[in-house]
Scaffold this motif. Structure first.
Motif, short mmCIF file in Angstrom:
data_model
loop_
_atom_site.label_atom_id
_atom_site.label_comp_id
_atom_site.label_asym_id
_atom_site.label_seq_id
_atom_site.Cartn_x
_atom_site.Cartn_y
_atom_site.Cartn_z
N UNK A 185 0.96 -1.12 0.09
CA UNK A 185 0.00 0.00 -0.14
C UNK A 185 0.89 1.15 0.03
N UNK A 186 1.97 1.10 0.82
CA UNK A 186 2.89 2.49 0.64
C UNK A 186 3.41 2.78 -0.64
N UNK A 187 3.71 1.47 -1.07
CA UNK A 187 4.22 1.85 -2.78
C UNK A 187 3.35 2.42 -3.61
N UNK A 188 2.02 2.14 -3.48
CA UNK A 188 1.07 2.67 -4.29
C UNK A 188 0.83 4.01 -3.95
N UNK A 189 0.71 4.44 -2.73
CA UNK A 189 0.56 5.82 -2.31
C UNK A 189 1.86 6.65 -2.30
N UNK A 190 2.88 6.00 -2.43
CA UNK A 190 3.97 7.04 -2.63
C UNK A 190 4.03 7.19 -4.26
N UNK A 191 3.93 6.34 -5.23
CA UNK A 191 3.77 6.33 -6.63
C UNK A 191 2.46 7.41 -6.99
N UNK A 192 1.29 7.32 -6.43
CA UNK A 192 0.25 8.20 -6.67
C UNK A 192 0.79 9.55 -6.37
N UNK A 244 -0.79 13.29 0.58
CA UNK A 244 -0.34 11.90 0.25
C UNK A 244 0.92 11.59 0.99
N UNK A 245 1.90 12.29 0.43
CA UNK A 245 3.24 12.12 0.65
C UNK A 245 3.50 12.26 2.21
N UNK A 246 3.19 13.52 2.64
CA UNK A 246 3.47 13.51 4.14
C UNK A 246 2.83 12.47 5.12
N UNK A 247 1.46 11.97 4.73
CA UNK A 247 1.12 10.77 5.80
C UNK A 247 1.87 9.76 5.27
N UNK A 248 1.87 9.26 4.14
CA UNK A 248 2.52 8.17 3.85
C UNK A 248 4.05 7.92 4.31
N UNK A 249 4.85 8.95 4.03
CA UNK A 249 6.23 8.93 4.59
C UNK A 249 6.50 8.96 6.06
N UNK A 250 5.22 9.76 6.58
CA UNK A 250 5.35 10.01 8.15
C UNK A 250 4.78 8.36 8.76
N UNK A 308 9.21 7.43 10.70
CA UNK A 308 9.01 8.71 11.44
C UNK A 308 10.14 9.77 11.21
N UNK A 309 9.53 10.87 10.85
CA UNK A 309 10.48 12.07 10.62
C UNK A 309 10.49 13.22 11.46
N UNK A 310 11.50 13.68 11.78
CA UNK A 310 11.57 14.71 12.81
C UNK A 310 10.80 16.04 12.25
N UNK A 311 10.16 16.61 13.23
CA UNK A 311 9.42 17.92 13.00
C UNK A 311 10.37 18.77 12.39
N UNK A 312 9.85 19.73 11.87
CA UNK A 312 10.80 21.10 11.32
C UNK A 312 11.40 21.72 12.45
N UNK A 313 12.34 21.89 12.55
CA UNK A 313 13.00 22.63 13.84
C UNK A 313 13.01 24.17 13.46
N UNK A 314 13.24 24.54 12.35
CA UNK A 314 13.46 25.99 11.92
C UNK A 314 12.21 26.29 11.17
#
Length: 135
Positions: free
Chosen positions: A41-48, A88-94, A98-104
């Motif tokens: 499912x992640x591959x589909x979401x990232x491709x889309x 789509x990409x933010x929710x799929x990659x997150x 897990x990505x760190x929050x934007x610090x700046x």
């Protein structure tokens, strides 16, 4: 009141410059995940999401190069698909890593600036459409 053409062009050029790296990453992600879209499912979401990101980039270019604003429906659709790409990409990659929050604050603005510009251009386009219908 409509946005001036100069301000619109400056915003679009800045968004295109900042999103060029993103569209290169989208092209690479699309071709690397295209063979796995039916397996995960992640591959589909990232491709889309990557495909939508490429269409959003095309929408930014069309907004910059279209002097007549004749194809505003197509352009608005491309920009909306670009915004969907961010979601789509933010929710799929997150979810997957897990990505760190934007610090700046500057880092956050640089990342979301093409998205903000697309929203501003969409609002301006819809304002022009509404004005044309009322007159």
């Amino acid at each position: 009141m409509f946005m001036s053409k100069t301000l619109k062009n400056i915003l679009l050029i800045s968004a295109i410059v900042l999103s060029t790296v993103g569209v290169i990453l989208c092209i690479m992600a699309f071709f690397s995940f295209i063979f796995e879209i039916f397996k995960e499912r992640d591959a589909f979401c990232i491709s889309l999401g990557s495909l939508f990101g490429i269409t959003g980039y095309i929408g930014l270019w069309k907004s910059l190069l279209d002097k007549t604003n004749y194809y505003y429906r197509t352009n608005n659709l491309l920009l909306i698909l670009g915004l969907l790409s961010y979601i789509i990409l933010l929710f799929t990659i997150h979810e997957s890593m897990p990505i760190k929050g934007f610090e700046d604050l500057l880092e956050t603005l640089i990342f979301f600036e093409p998205c903000i510009v697309a929203i501003i251009i969409l609002i301006d386009n819809f304002t022009q459409i509404k004005h044309k219908r009322n007159s």
